[in-house]
Motif scaffolding. Sequence first.
Motif, short mmCIF file in Angstrom:
data_model
loop_
_atom_site.label_atom_id
_atom_site.label_comp_id
_atom_site.label_asym_id
_atom_site.label_seq_id
_atom_site.Cartn_x
_atom_site.Cartn_y
_atom_site.Cartn_z
N ARG A 153 130.62 15.46 14.04
CA ARG A 153 130.97 16.79 13.55
C ARG A 153 131.11 16.75 12.02
O ARG A 153 131.63 15.80 11.45
N ASP A 154 130.62 17.82 11.39
CA ASP A 154 130.73 17.94 9.94
C ASP A 154 130.97 19.42 9.62
O ASP A 154 130.04 20.21 9.51
N ALA A 157 129.30 22.44 11.73
CA ALA A 157 128.02 21.97 12.27
C ALA A 157 128.15 20.51 12.71
O ALA A 157 129.26 19.96 12.77
N HIS A 158 127.01 19.90 13.04
CA HIS A 158 126.97 18.49 13.42
C HIS A 158 125.84 17.82 12.67
O HIS A 158 124.85 18.46 12.28
N VAL A 159 125.96 16.51 12.49
CA VAL A 159 124.94 15.74 11.76
C VAL A 159 124.47 14.60 12.66
O VAL A 159 125.27 13.89 13.27
N ASP A 222 120.33 12.45 8.55
CA ASP A 222 121.32 13.46 8.15
C ASP A 222 120.86 14.85 8.57
O ASP A 222 120.91 15.82 7.81
N ARG A 224 121.16 18.23 10.19
CA ARG A 224 122.26 19.14 10.51
C ARG A 224 121.86 20.10 11.63
O ARG A 224 120.76 20.65 11.63
#
Length: 407
Positions: A153-154, A157-159, A222, A224
């Motif tokens: 999780r970032d 969003a998610h990476v 990376d 997203r």
Amino acid sequence: MSQTPISAQYPVGIPDAQIIRSDAQAIEVAHRVAAFLLEGDAERDRTRQVPSEVVDVFSNSGLWGITVPKVFGGAEVSYATLAEVIAIISAADASLGQIPQNHYCLLEDIRLQGTYEQKRFFFGLALKGNRFANALSETGGKNVQDIQTRIRRDGDAHVINGRKGYCTGSLYAHWLAVLAVDEDDKAQLAFVPRGSEGLVIVDDWSSIGQRNTSSGTVLAQDLRVPAANLFPTYRSYESPTLAGPFAQITTAAIDAGIARAALRDTIAFVRDHARPWIDAEVEKASEDPLTIIQVGNLGIRLEAAEALLERAGKVMDAARPAPDEDNVAAASVAVAKAKVLTTEIAIEASNKLFELGGTRSTLARHNHDRHWRNARVHTLHDPVRWKYHVVGNWLLNGVKPPRHDWS
């Protein structure tokens, strides 16, 4: 200093598909598309090239949307019909018969684990003709379930970071579904559009068979992904679902199609080109009694494989309204039986073509070896010897098959 990989270039057209409304229409359209694909099959295999308009004709036919549930505007064809559609297309071009196989599996993931909004959005894309490809498997690791690609999780969003292999259809896809493991070691499936920053499609598939499936490498760097594009695919195996039998029956259907193609070309070559053996004392190879016996044997074994394939689809259809431990296990066993025979007849028929056609059948201009290469490569999807174990353990000990994509 290493260079940053650049995604392979392939002209992907704007989707413009018709919508198929029934099982009967799906079969009719499949035969029509197969006739179109058969025209250039041997040459496409020889050159390892598929013109983009060929793939567009295939997906715009509406066949890629036939499993979409009726409530979302699709035909929701039976599993038996889906298997027959895949076999019809694969008999014309086994590579192109395989490229939507994971697309169908991904639609099943959406059906099983998607929210209403996710289903409405992604099923709508499929009905318009968008093509989904997988970035599921990996070439390293201890076994096929050892997934190293990670998702975290970032913010909102998610990476994702990882390297995927055997990404069938990736070159032709509008969307890719990337499998990754989250912080809790749960498998998540992320749908990302082609051209996303951090998504790299590498056109490096170099197998001897299924040459045009574009089953190469996909890199996530990376990458997203919004939360709305994430599916908790691990849940499909926490309780009884048809996810495993679904993946397997679509695979078996491709092998059935390869066997049909091999037998079709065997019959044509024996009739038109092969010579009878001197001791047969007949005028034509098609009158050679030992050849007649061999062709009869192939025909019977193919029909038996097709019958088990259709039966497996019907067992799955019966389980679909209310899957439980027992009917899902019965579906897995039924598909395992079909998988054994479709594997064996695909390899046998593609090998017998040369035995019955004689030396002249091996000439490069015929490209008959594509059937054997396709059969040999595609039947390696998972070891059929374990299907015998599944069936035997069920019969002897009442042990239900394991729940995963290969059962």
